[in-house]
Design an enzyme around this catalytic site. Sequence first.
Site, mmCIF file in Angstrom:
data_model
loop_
_atom_site.group_PDB
_atom_site.id
_atom_site.type_symbol
_atom_site.label_atom_id
_atom_site.label_comp_id
_atom_site.label_asym_id
_atom_site.label_seq_id
_atom_site.Cartn_x
_atom_site.Cartn_y
_atom_site.Cartn_z
ATOM 1 N N GLU A 89 53.620 47.091 44.754
ATOM 2 C CA GLU A 89 53.061 48.401 45.012
ATOM 3 C C GLU A 89 52.112 48.348 46.201
ATOM 4 O O GLU A 89 51.428 47.353 46.432
ATOM 5 C CB GLU A 89 52.344 48.914 43.759
ATOM 6 C CG GLU A 89 53.352 49.032 42.620
ATOM 7 C CD GLU A 89 52.780 49.480 41.290
ATOM 8 O OE1 GLU A 89 53.549 50.050 40.507
ATOM 9 O OE2 GLU A 89 51.599 49.253 41.030
ATOM 10 N N CYS A 110 49.818 37.999 39.727
ATOM 11 C CA CYS A 110 48.625 37.251 40.138
ATOM 12 C C CYS A 110 48.337 36.200 39.080
ATOM 13 O O CYS A 110 48.470 36.454 37.880
ATOM 14 C CB CYS A 110 47.424 38.183 40.280
ATOM 15 S SG CYS A 110 45.930 37.315 40.850
ATOM 16 N N CYS A 117 41.939 43.366 34.735
ATOM 17 C CA CYS A 117 42.881 43.799 35.778
ATOM 18 C C CYS A 117 44.323 43.792 35.275
ATOM 19 O O CYS A 117 44.779 42.820 34.668
ATOM 20 C CB CYS A 117 42.749 42.855 36.969
ATOM 21 S SG CYS A 117 43.989 43.093 38.245
ATOM 22 N N GLU A 157 46.252 37.593 44.818
ATOM 23 C CA GLU A 157 45.060 36.992 45.438
ATOM 24 C C GLU A 157 45.426 36.532 46.852
ATOM 25 O O GLU A 157 46.130 35.532 47.024
ATOM 26 C CB GLU A 157 44.587 35.810 44.569
ATOM 27 C CG GLU A 157 43.511 34.948 45.192
ATOM 28 C CD GLU A 157 42.358 35.726 45.821
ATOM 29 O OE1 GLU A 157 41.801 36.645 45.196
ATOM 30 O OE2 GLU A 157 42.003 35.408 46.973
ATOM 31 N N SER A 184 40.271 41.121 50.409
ATOM 32 C CA SER A 184 39.476 41.041 49.181
ATOM 33 C C SER A 184 39.913 39.824 48.380
ATOM 34 O O SER A 184 41.096 39.655 48.088
ATOM 35 C CB SER A 184 39.688 42.315 48.361
ATOM 36 O OG SER A 184 39.040 42.207 47.113
ATOM 37 N N LEU A 208 32.857 40.020 43.103
ATOM 38 C CA LEU A 208 31.848 39.263 42.384
ATOM 39 C C LEU A 208 31.843 39.654 40.901
ATOM 40 O O LEU A 208 31.779 38.809 40.025
ATOM 41 C CB LEU A 208 30.471 39.524 43.025
ATOM 42 C CG LEU A 208 29.346 38.643 42.534
ATOM 43 C CD1 LEU A 208 29.624 37.183 42.834
ATOM 44 C CD2 LEU A 208 28.020 39.070 43.157
ATOM 45 N N ASN A 283 38.719 51.218 36.161
ATOM 46 C CA ASN A 283 39.830 52.149 35.937
ATOM 47 C C ASN A 283 40.580 51.724 34.694
ATOM 48 O O ASN A 283 41.003 50.565 34.591
ATOM 49 C CB ASN A 283 40.785 52.132 37.139
ATOM 50 C CG ASN A 283 40.149 52.740 38.357
ATOM 51 O OD1 ASN A 283 39.572 53.824 38.311
ATOM 52 N ND2 ASN A 283 40.214 52.033 39.478
ATOM 53 N N CYS A 331 42.363 50.705 42.008
ATOM 54 C CA CYS A 331 42.078 49.280 41.897
ATOM 55 C C CYS A 331 42.398 48.771 40.512
ATOM 56 O O CYS A 331 41.950 49.344 39.521
ATOM 57 C CB CYS A 331 40.588 49.030 42.059
ATOM 58 S SG CYS A 331 40.023 49.228 43.696
HETATM 59 N N1 SAH Z 1 42.785 39.630 44.047
HETATM 60 C C1 SAH Z 1 41.880 40.209 44.942
HETATM 61 C C2 SAH Z 1 42.355 41.520 45.522
HETATM 62 C C3 SAH Z 1 43.050 42.467 44.596
HETATM 63 S S1 SAH Z 1 42.065 43.114 43.252
HETATM 64 C C4 SAH Z 1 40.514 40.357 44.316
HETATM 65 O O1 SAH Z 1 40.396 40.152 43.116
HETATM 66 O O2 SAH Z 1 39.574 40.653 45.050
HETATM 67 C C5 SAH Z 1 41.128 44.363 44.102
HETATM 68 C C6 SAH Z 1 39.865 44.816 43.405
HETATM 69 O O3 SAH Z 1 40.170 45.587 42.230
HETATM 70 C C7 SAH Z 1 38.950 43.701 42.951
HETATM 71 O O4 SAH Z 1 37.653 43.918 43.445
HETATM 72 C C8 SAH Z 1 38.954 43.822 41.443
HETATM 73 O O5 SAH Z 1 37.727 43.416 40.898
HETATM 74 C C9 SAH Z 1 39.204 45.283 41.244
HETATM 75 N N2 SAH Z 1 39.764 45.616 39.936
HETATM 76 C C10 SAH Z 1 40.637 44.919 39.189
HETATM 77 N N3 SAH Z 1 40.939 45.592 38.061
HETATM 78 C C11 SAH Z 1 40.258 46.742 38.093
HETATM 79 C C12 SAH Z 1 40.204 47.887 37.237
HETATM 80 N N4 SAH Z 1 40.936 47.978 36.147
HETATM 81 N N5 SAH Z 1 39.397 48.915 37.610
HETATM 82 C C13 SAH Z 1 38.694 48.864 38.759
HETATM 83 N N6 SAH Z 1 38.734 47.832 39.613
HETATM 84 C C14 SAH Z 1 39.504 46.775 39.291
HETATM 85 FE FE1 SF4 Z 2 44.221 38.860 40.543
HETATM 86 FE FE2 SF4 Z 2 42.346 40.263 41.850
HETATM 87 FE FE3 SF4 Z 2 43.443 41.181 39.568
HETATM 88 FE FE4 SF4 Z 2 41.786 39.110 39.477
HETATM 89 S S1 SF4 Z 2 41.262 41.187 40.136
HETATM 90 S S2 SF4 Z 2 43.755 39.258 38.393
HETATM 91 S S3 SF4 Z 2 42.307 38.063 41.375
HETATM 92 S S4 SF4 Z 2 44.513 40.839 41.505
#
Ligand code: SAH
Ligand code: SF4
Length: 340
Positions: A89, A110, A117, A157, A184, A208, A283, A331
Site C-alpha cells: 500500500e 515487517c 502496528c 522498516e 522513518s 521513539l 489509529n 499510520c
Molecule cells: N517502520 C518504520 C516506518 C513505518 S511505521 C517506523 O516504524 O518508523 C510509520 C509510523 O507509524 C511509525 O512512527 C509508527 O510508530 C506509526 N504507527 C504504527 N502503528 C500505528 C497506529 N496504529 N497508529 C498510529 N501510528 C502508528
Molecule cells: Fe514495522 Fe514500523 Fe510497524 Fe514497527 S511501526 S511494526 S517498525 S512498520
Amino acid sequence: MLKPSLSGAPVSSLEDMLAPLPKYRAKQIFAWINAGAGAFDLMTNLPRSLRNELDERFCLRKTSVINSFEDNSGGAVKLQISIEGGIIEAVALVDAAGRRTACLSTQLGCAMGCVFCKTGGMGFKRNLDSSEITEQFYHIRDLYPDVANIVFMGMGEPLHNLSGLRQAVSTLCETSSQRRITVSTCGITEGIMSLADEGPAVRLAVSLTTAREALRRKLMPVSSANPLNSLKEALLYHQERHRRRITLEAVALGGVNTSDEDAAAMAGFARGLSVVVNLIPWNPVENLLFEGKALKEPSAAELKRFRAALEARGLKTVLRREKGRGIAGACGQLGATENV
Ligand code: SAH
Ligand code: SF4
C-alpha cells in the site's frame, strides 16, 4: 517470470542495464520513464527496432494498482498495489498547505513486531526492490502530477532494506532535485550510522514511542537490540554530520505512554539533539493487545495534557492530523486488504 522493470534505476544503473547501448540512450529512456510513458512504443526519439528490442527484454512497470480508496475529507488516497507475492500500500497525503506527499512502503510486511502496528502483525514477507518502491511514487504521480515530497512511513522498516531504499532514493532524486525525502525508522542504530556515513542525506524520523526503556522494550521488541543509549548516540552522530532537525515520532497509546514520566523521559532523551516531536494519536487496529488489554486511542484531554507536558519541558511538538483513517490508510493501519 516477469521481465525486469526499468523504473527503479537511476541513469547510471540504466546505462549498465542497457549496455552496450550508448549512454545518451539511457538518459533518453530515463526521461521517458520520468515523463510517465506507459509503453516503449511511445519513445519516439528511439529507433523503432530499438523500441521493439527493449519491449522484448524489459517492462516499464512491473507493479499495478488494483484498488484506490479516497478518504471522505479528501485528504488522503490509498493505493493498493499488486506485486509479486502480495499486495502493498502507498498513500497520497495532503498537508495543511495543500502540498501532496507520497507515503511509500519498503517491505511486504515487517519483521519488527511493534505491538501497536497492523503491518507488524502481518510478519515479514520480503524486501521490495527499487522498482517496486519507485513505482509506488509513479502510481501516485499518475493521479497527482504535483506530488513532490516523499515519506518512507508505509509498510516495513526502511533501514532493513537499505539497498532497495538507496537505489529508489537515487532514482527519485534524479527526477527532481527539489524533493524532500524523509525516512522513518523504528530506531535501527546500525542503519542510522550507515545513513550518516554513506547517505543519502534524507531527513530522519525516529519512532521513539516512549523514552522509558522498559516500556519501549515491551511495545517495540526492536529496542532490545537497539537500546536508547545507543540509539541516541547514533542520532547525535547523524545530526553532527547532516545538521538537520530530527523528528521523534510518538504514537500516543491511550493510558500507556502519555504520562508525565513519559514526557520527562522524552525530554531527557532529546537533550543535546535538535528535534521536533510528532505526536500521532494511535489509529485503531482491531485485535491488538498490550499486556492482555486492548489498545485504545488517547482521549482528547489526555493528548492535550501530554502535549502540554512535553512543551513545558521545552520540546516542540506537532500533532499529526489523522488523515486517512477512514480508508485504513493512516499510520500503522497499512496491511489489510479485506476491510476496506
Ligand atoms: N517502520 C518504520 C516506518 C513505518 S511505521 C517506523 O516504524 O518508523 C510509520 C509510523 O507509524 C511509525 O512512527 C509508527 O510508530 C506509526 N504507527 C504504527 N502503528 C500505528 C497506529 N496504529 N497508529 C498510529 N501510528 C502508528
Ligand atoms: Fe514495522 Fe514500523 Fe510497524 Fe514497527 S511501526 S511494526 S517498525 S512498520
